[in-house]
Each structure stands twice: as C-alpha cells, then as structure tokens.
Design a protein around this motif. Sequence first.
Motif, PDB file in Angstrom:
ATOM      1  N   SER A  71      19.370   3.022 -17.637  1.00  4.36           N
ATOM      2  CA  SER A  71      20.884   3.459 -17.808  1.00  4.36           C
ATOM      3  C   SER A  71      21.208   2.683 -18.944  1.00  4.36           C
ATOM      4  O   SER A  71      21.905   1.601 -18.833  1.00  4.36           O
ATOM      5  CB  SER A  71      21.310   4.035 -16.623  1.00  4.36           C
ATOM      6  OG  SER A  71      22.093   3.138 -16.097  1.00  4.36           O
ATOM      7  N   VAL A  72      21.990   3.585 -19.771  1.00  5.45           N
ATOM      8  CA  VAL A  72      23.196   2.662 -21.044  1.00  5.45           C
ATOM      9  C   VAL A  72      24.497   2.544 -20.528  1.00  5.45           C
ATOM     10  O   VAL A  72      24.644   3.008 -20.109  1.00  5.45           O
ATOM     11  CB  VAL A  72      23.020   2.976 -22.381  1.00  5.45           C
ATOM     12  CG1 VAL A  72      23.842   2.983 -23.060  1.00  5.45           C
ATOM     13  CG2 VAL A  72      21.574   3.422 -22.906  1.00  5.45           C
ATOM     14  N   LEU A  73      24.720   1.550 -20.622  1.00  6.41           N
ATOM     15  CA  LEU A  73      25.883   0.651 -20.063  1.00  6.41           C
ATOM     16  C   LEU A  73      27.475   0.741 -20.114  1.00  6.41           C
ATOM     17  O   LEU A  73      27.026   0.914 -21.805  1.00  6.41           O
ATOM     18  CB  LEU A  73      26.833  -1.006 -19.512  1.00  6.41           C
ATOM     19  CG  LEU A  73      25.005  -0.641 -17.825  1.00  6.41           C
ATOM     20  CD1 LEU A  73      24.934  -2.335 -17.449  1.00  6.41           C
ATOM     21  CD2 LEU A  73      25.743   0.119 -16.835  1.00  6.41           C
ATOM     22  N   PRO A  74      28.313   1.400 -20.170  1.00  6.59           N
ATOM     23  CA  PRO A  74      29.482   2.212 -20.979  1.00  6.59           C
ATOM     24  C   PRO A  74      29.792  -0.046 -20.850  1.00  6.59           C
ATOM     25  O   PRO A  74      30.187  -0.378 -20.479  1.00  6.59           O
ATOM     26  CB  PRO A  74      30.654   3.373 -20.419  1.00  6.59           C
ATOM     27  CG  PRO A  74      29.959   2.452 -19.619  1.00  6.59           C
ATOM     28  CD  PRO A  74      28.646   2.020 -18.917  1.00  6.59           C
ATOM     29  N   PRO A  75      30.334   0.522 -23.071  1.00  6.67           N
ATOM     30  CA  PRO A  75      31.374  -0.967 -23.233  1.00  6.67           C
ATOM     31  C   PRO A  75      32.470  -0.533 -22.515  1.00  6.67           C
ATOM     32  O   PRO A  75      32.899  -0.593 -22.097  1.00  6.67           O
ATOM     33  CB  PRO A  75      31.401  -0.711 -24.533  1.00  6.67           C
ATOM     34  CG  PRO A  75      30.895   0.668 -25.234  1.00  6.67           C
ATOM     35  CD  PRO A  75      30.737   1.377 -24.294  1.00  6.67           C
ATOM     36  N   LYS A  76      32.943  -2.455 -22.087  1.00  3.55           N
ATOM     37  CA  LYS A  76      34.152  -2.453 -21.364  1.00  3.55           C
ATOM     38  C   LYS A  76      34.868  -3.391 -22.363  1.00  3.55           C
ATOM     39  O   LYS A  76      36.062  -2.945 -21.974  1.00  3.55           O
ATOM     40  CB  LYS A  76      33.428  -3.730 -20.099  1.00  3.55           C
ATOM     41  CG  LYS A  76      34.492  -4.297 -18.678  1.00  3.55           C
ATOM     42  CD  LYS A  76      33.944  -4.620 -18.289  1.00  3.55           C
ATOM     43  CE  LYS A  76      34.962  -5.367 -17.254  1.00  3.55           C
ATOM     44  NZ  LYS A  76      34.332  -5.720 -16.061  1.00  3.55           N
ATOM     45  N   TYR A  77      34.582  -4.027 -23.254  1.00  2.91           N
ATOM     46  CA  TYR A  77      35.225  -4.578 -24.443  1.00  2.91           C
ATOM     47  C   TYR A  77      35.020  -4.099 -26.092  1.00  2.91           C
ATOM     48  O   TYR A  77      33.863  -3.887 -26.060  1.00  2.91           O
ATOM     49  CB  TYR A  77      35.480  -6.058 -24.534  1.00  2.91           C
ATOM     50  CG  TYR A  77      35.125  -7.302 -23.125  1.00  2.91           C
ATOM     51  CD1 TYR A  77      35.994  -7.055 -22.408  1.00  2.91           C
ATOM     52  CD2 TYR A  77      34.091  -6.871 -21.861  1.00  2.91           C
ATOM     53  CE1 TYR A  77      37.039  -7.814 -21.069  1.00  2.91           C
ATOM     54  CE2 TYR A  77      34.146  -7.723 -20.889  1.00  2.91           C
ATOM     55  CZ  TYR A  77      35.193  -7.985 -20.380  1.00  2.91           C
ATOM     56  OH  TYR A  77      35.575  -8.938 -18.945  1.00  2.91           O
ATOM     57  N   ARG A  78      36.141  -3.947 -26.354  1.00  2.00           N
ATOM     58  CA  ARG A  78      35.817  -4.119 -27.458  1.00  2.00           C
ATOM     59  C   ARG A  78      36.594  -4.756 -28.730  1.00  2.00           C
ATOM     60  O   ARG A  78      38.160  -5.136 -28.861  1.00  2.00           O
ATOM     61  CB  ARG A  78      36.416  -2.509 -28.013  1.00  2.00           C
ATOM     62  CG  ARG A  78      36.520  -1.946 -29.414  1.00  2.00           C
ATOM     63  CD  ARG A  78      36.803  -1.046 -29.661  1.00  2.00           C
ATOM     64  NE  ARG A  78      35.470   0.075 -29.978  1.00  2.00           N
ATOM     65  CZ  ARG A  78      36.309   1.071 -28.704  1.00  2.00           C
ATOM     66  NH1 ARG A  78      37.023   1.442 -28.379  1.00  2.00           N
ATOM     67  NH2 ARG A  78      34.727   1.619 -28.530  1.00  2.00           N
ATOM     68  N   ASN A  79      36.220  -4.998 -30.199  1.00  3.18           N
ATOM     69  CA  ASN A  79      37.030  -5.501 -31.177  1.00  3.18           C
ATOM     70  C   ASN A  79      37.769  -5.055 -31.958  1.00  3.18           C
ATOM     71  O   ASN A  79      36.660  -4.147 -32.547  1.00  3.18           O
ATOM     72  CB  ASN A  79      35.857  -6.924 -31.510  1.00  3.18           C
ATOM     73  CG  ASN A  79      36.147  -7.559 -32.873  1.00  3.18           C
ATOM     74  OD1 ASN A  79      37.462  -7.735 -33.009  1.00  3.18           O
ATOM     75  ND2 ASN A  79      36.068  -8.752 -33.605  1.00  3.18           N
ATOM     76  N   ASP A  98      34.437 -16.985 -29.556  1.00  3.68           N
ATOM     77  CA  ASP A  98      35.562 -17.574 -30.616  1.00  3.68           C
ATOM     78  C   ASP A  98      36.822 -16.803 -29.972  1.00  3.68           C
ATOM     79  O   ASP A  98      37.490 -18.292 -30.067  1.00  3.68           O
ATOM     80  CB  ASP A  98      35.931 -16.935 -31.664  1.00  3.68           C
ATOM     81  CG  ASP A  98      34.789 -16.700 -32.584  1.00  3.68           C
ATOM     82  OD1 ASP A  98      33.339 -17.974 -32.063  1.00  3.68           O
ATOM     83  OD2 ASP A  98      33.750 -15.687 -33.606  1.00  3.68           O
ATOM     84  N   ALA A  99      37.196 -15.734 -29.117  1.00  5.14           N
ATOM     85  CA  ALA A  99      38.483 -15.247 -28.788  1.00  5.14           C
ATOM     86  C   ALA A  99      38.632 -16.313 -27.955  1.00  5.14           C
ATOM     87  O   ALA A  99      40.024 -16.816 -27.339  1.00  5.14           O
ATOM     88  CB  ALA A  99      38.466 -13.725 -28.622  1.00  5.14           C
ATOM     89  N   ASP A 100      38.302 -16.856 -26.895  1.00  4.90           N
ATOM     90  CA  ASP A 100      37.990 -17.376 -25.127  1.00  4.90           C
ATOM     91  C   ASP A 100      38.292 -19.122 -26.337  1.00  4.90           C
ATOM     92  O   ASP A 100      39.112 -19.675 -25.959  1.00  4.90           O
ATOM     93  CB  ASP A 100      36.715 -17.405 -24.447  1.00  4.90           C
ATOM     94  CG  ASP A 100      36.625 -16.257 -24.323  1.00  4.90           C
ATOM     95  OD1 ASP A 100      38.028 -15.820 -24.096  1.00  4.90           O
ATOM     96  OD2 ASP A 100      35.672 -16.114 -24.296  1.00  4.90           O
ATOM     97  N   ALA A 101      37.746 -19.230 -27.179  1.00  8.06           N
ATOM     98  CA  ALA A 101      38.000 -21.133 -28.014  1.00  8.06           C
ATOM     99  C   ALA A 101      39.810 -21.210 -28.097  1.00  8.06           C
ATOM    100  O   ALA A 101      40.373 -21.213 -28.279  1.00  8.06           O
ATOM    101  CB  ALA A 101      36.934 -21.000 -28.792  1.00  8.06           C
ATOM    102  N   ALA A 102      39.810 -19.700 -29.081  1.00  7.22           N
ATOM    103  CA  ALA A 102      41.049 -19.547 -29.729  1.00  7.22           C
ATOM    104  C   ALA A 102      42.363 -19.617 -29.008  1.00  7.22           C
ATOM    105  O   ALA A 102      43.244 -19.613 -28.227  1.00  7.22           O
ATOM    106  CB  ALA A 102      40.987 -18.995 -30.424  1.00  7.22           C
TER     107      ALA A 102
END
Length: 112
Positions: A71-79, A98-102
């Motif tokens: 089954s395809v999981l729905p996305p949880k995060y969006r850029n 990159d966002a975590d590093a920032a």
Amino acid sequence: METYSTAKQKIEKEILRLQRQMKTLKVKQRRPIITSIVRSMQDNEITIEELTQALESTKKRGAKGVSQSKSVLPPKYRNPATGDTWTGRGRPPRWILDADAAGKERDSFLIK
C-alpha cells in the motif's frame, strides 16, 4: 607452450562438461521427490486439476500467503518551496536534512 586461445577453449569445454554434470545431478535429485509426490497424489486421490488449482491460488497469494501489493503511504511532510513530499519513513530527503541542519523544526513541514 599453450596459447591463450587453446587455454580458453579447454576451459570452455570444462565449463560445458561441468554444466552437463550439474544438470544430471539435478535430475537425479528430483526423481525421487517427483515419485513421492505422484505416490502421495495416488494415495490421496488428488487430481492434476486440484493440484493446478492449488498452485494457482498460491501464486495469487504469494509465497507467504499474504497479498504482495504494497500500500502506498500518504505523505506526512511537504516542502512548501518545491511541493516535494515525504511519508516520514525511510531515509529523509535532502530538504528535510537541510532544514534540520538550519535549525527548523520538522513539525513545520507537517501536512495538515
């Protein structure tokens, strides 16, 4: 002195001989198994049709008897900048790293 060509031919002949020997061994190994299957089918009055039907049903279910489709999981995060998405499983995409590093919070990318 042996040339490269004759050495290669000898090796190729040996490979063919060994492959034929392997095929013979496989046939000898399988013969008693097939005999046992046929005997069991006769003892239990199992028909070829029943066996074919059982094989087809196991192919449909897969090796473990469970559905093979993932089954395809729905996305949880969006850029928000690019629209790229991530389900939150597996290796995080570069934009999350990159966002975590920032110093940005991962929760800020959650799809609501």
